[in-house]
Design an enzyme around this catalytic site. Sequence first.
Site, PDB file in Angstrom:
ATOM      1  N   HIS A 145      -5.184 -21.872 -75.458  1.00  0.00           N
ATOM      2  CA  HIS A 145      -6.287 -22.450 -76.020  1.00  0.00           C
ATOM      3  C   HIS A 145      -5.663 -24.003 -76.318  1.00  0.00           C
ATOM      4  O   HIS A 145      -5.341 -24.296 -77.261  1.00  0.00           O
ATOM      5  CB  HIS A 145      -6.745 -21.733 -77.285  1.00  0.00           C
ATOM      6  CG  HIS A 145      -8.095 -22.670 -77.885  1.00  0.00           C
ATOM      7  ND1 HIS A 145      -8.952 -22.102 -78.856  1.00  0.00           N
ATOM      8  CD2 HIS A 145      -8.549 -23.849 -77.521  1.00  0.00           C
ATOM      9  CE1 HIS A 145      -9.699 -23.082 -79.004  1.00  0.00           C
ATOM     10  NE2 HIS A 145      -9.763 -24.061 -78.221  1.00  0.00           N
ATOM     11  N   ARG A 152      -6.400 -33.357 -72.028  1.00  0.00           N
ATOM     12  CA  ARG A 152      -7.107 -34.652 -71.950  1.00  0.00           C
ATOM     13  C   ARG A 152      -6.962 -34.996 -70.662  1.00  0.00           C
ATOM     14  O   ARG A 152      -7.141 -36.417 -70.567  1.00  0.00           O
ATOM     15  CB  ARG A 152      -6.849 -35.602 -73.089  1.00  0.00           C
ATOM     16  CG  ARG A 152      -6.580 -34.977 -74.353  1.00  0.00           C
ATOM     17  CD  ARG A 152      -8.019 -34.499 -75.126  1.00  0.00           C
ATOM     18  NE  ARG A 152      -7.933 -34.182 -76.364  1.00  0.00           N
ATOM     19  CZ  ARG A 152      -8.915 -33.417 -76.776  1.00  0.00           C
ATOM     20  NH1 ARG A 152     -10.022 -32.880 -76.052  1.00  0.00           N
ATOM     21  NH2 ARG A 152      -8.923 -33.303 -78.112  1.00  0.00           N
ATOM     22  N   ASP A 202      -5.200 -24.528 -80.495  1.00  0.00           N
ATOM     23  CA  ASP A 202      -6.458 -25.293 -80.060  1.00  0.00           C
ATOM     24  C   ASP A 202      -5.845 -26.652 -80.282  1.00  0.00           C
ATOM     25  O   ASP A 202      -6.209 -27.703 -80.979  1.00  0.00           O
ATOM     26  CB  ASP A 202      -7.427 -25.011 -80.981  1.00  0.00           C
ATOM     27  CG  ASP A 202      -8.695 -25.736 -81.056  1.00  0.00           C
ATOM     28  OD1 ASP A 202      -8.680 -26.419 -79.865  1.00  0.00           O
ATOM     29  OD2 ASP A 202      -9.585 -25.940 -81.677  1.00  0.00           O
ATOM     30  N   HIS A 253      -5.939 -36.633 -80.569  1.00  0.00           N
ATOM     31  CA  HIS A 253      -6.641 -37.642 -80.623  1.00  0.00           C
ATOM     32  C   HIS A 253      -5.881 -38.872 -81.266  1.00  0.00           C
ATOM     33  O   HIS A 253      -4.689 -38.535 -81.790  1.00  0.00           O
ATOM     34  CB  HIS A 253      -7.913 -37.364 -81.755  1.00  0.00           C
ATOM     35  CG  HIS A 253      -8.807 -36.348 -81.335  1.00  0.00           C
ATOM     36  ND1 HIS A 253      -9.528 -36.516 -80.439  1.00  0.00           N
ATOM     37  CD2 HIS A 253      -8.950 -35.042 -81.812  1.00  0.00           C
ATOM     38  CE1 HIS A 253     -10.505 -35.448 -80.336  1.00  0.00           C
ATOM     39  NE2 HIS A 253      -9.864 -34.447 -81.172  1.00  0.00           N
ATOM     40  N   GLY A 273     -10.546 -31.721 -84.638  1.00  0.00           N
ATOM     41  CA  GLY A 273      -9.099 -31.038 -84.139  1.00  0.00           C
ATOM     42  C   GLY A 273      -7.877 -31.765 -84.450  1.00  0.00           C
ATOM     43  O   GLY A 273      -7.687 -32.653 -85.100  1.00  0.00           O
TER      44      GLY A 273
END
Length: 486
Positions: free
Chosen positions: A58, A62, A337, A341, A356
């Site tokens: 997971h 990007r 996960d 960002h 996230g």
Amino acid sequence: MPTLRNIRVWNTDEIIDVRVPVAPHALLEGERSRSAGFADAEIDAGGLTLAPGFADPHVHFRDPGQTYKESMVSGCAAAASGGYTDVLIMPNTVPAMDGERLDDPNAPGAREVIDAGYGTVIDYLQHYGEAHDVTLPVRYDLCVCASKGRAGREATELAKWRRYMPGIDEADKDEAQLAHPVTAISDDGSAVTPATLDAVFTLAEQSGLPLIEHCEHHDTGAVNEGPVSRRLGVPGIPEDTELNIVTRDIAKARETGVHVHFQHVSTAGSFEAIHAAKAEGLPITCETAPHYLALCDEALLEYGTLAKMNPPLRSEADRRATCEAVADGTVDMLATDHAPHTMEEKARGFLDAPNGIIGLECAYGVCHATLVDGGYISDARLIELMSVAPMRLMGHEATDIAALLDSDTDASREPGAKRLLDLTDASTALDASDIGLVVLDTAEAWQVDPSAFHSKARNTPFGGWNVTGRPLATIIGGELAFSRLR
């Protein structure tokens, strides 16, 4: 090539030596690993553990479309630094990884795929190394979208991505296509919609791939509903938004026999439902993530939007239930996960900041400190959760160190003498390309420093945390791909 002396095998406690060549593209940290003599170093690995490499089912890299946040290069480097040899890349790329051909170069993210000479995002990512003339230090599989464009309106077409699956038309595939197959279906980032549910389960049934389900849906709210959301004055997300998806999909698994894997499960009620489904014999598996084990929604008061994620951090009671679900076997595996960002994006406030956190480079330390030091599980069980089980979900098998050792046919070795795992010897290493290993110091105390991460991103609440257990080296394809050995 370095030789690690007196290292312990994770599941047998046998003490062995390991000789491993250094990959030409290896990422080397620390004075010892970077030294001129490292290639021929004798390293005292007493007290260290050799285990199958970690696998993360997971991750979000990007690429294409948002490479200012992360790229395949930086994401794979982060994975290798964290002890990961294998990852499963989620399909919320830009454009989405849905198998559709890209014809409009002006669509967001499409130009880099088209200019590289590829027609789909899947083709592009399978051939990423060739397209960019790089060698990526981690093996990766791909997860195809459940719906076209991840829009939730129309299921993807099996005919457009079936050829990317393992075992399909292998004689017509090149080496990169064989190495990076599609091994799962998901619309991760959002749950499969009611409009596409039946069709998506049919896709999973016909393809034989697991449905990896983002088991949570809400139309409003930003953080967990409760005292913390009210104190912050931020709209809350009820806990049953997760349980509703879990119970719905368990019913569909019962009806269809499709393997459903629930991502980042975070509530006591969901674990109870999953536990019952497993007892019934249904094909259900689940994961949770380090942040749901180590943090509750009270962390929002300290870390702000660095602790904003989806599903949101839950109550302290749910956090304890998550740890107990790991301890009793309800949780099959751990996944990060990993969601990069920029800090500017995270500074937008609770309503507007993206969900996230990143996790690849500190996951083992956070999980070890929380679960092993916390008395929930053993060191060996943590390795199973981070390596053996996720590899199986992805359709692979974790490296069997005992089998590698047993393939040694050195007749001159004295009976009972310490064995050498020589990864330079093809007869000993079997198929070296399949070997993935990690060297762990299960006792090392260290402080998480996001500024030293290989990821482009820094969005983690774990910066400054004191944790225990650290990956010191990652061996991929029989070669040392990452080292911070001292």
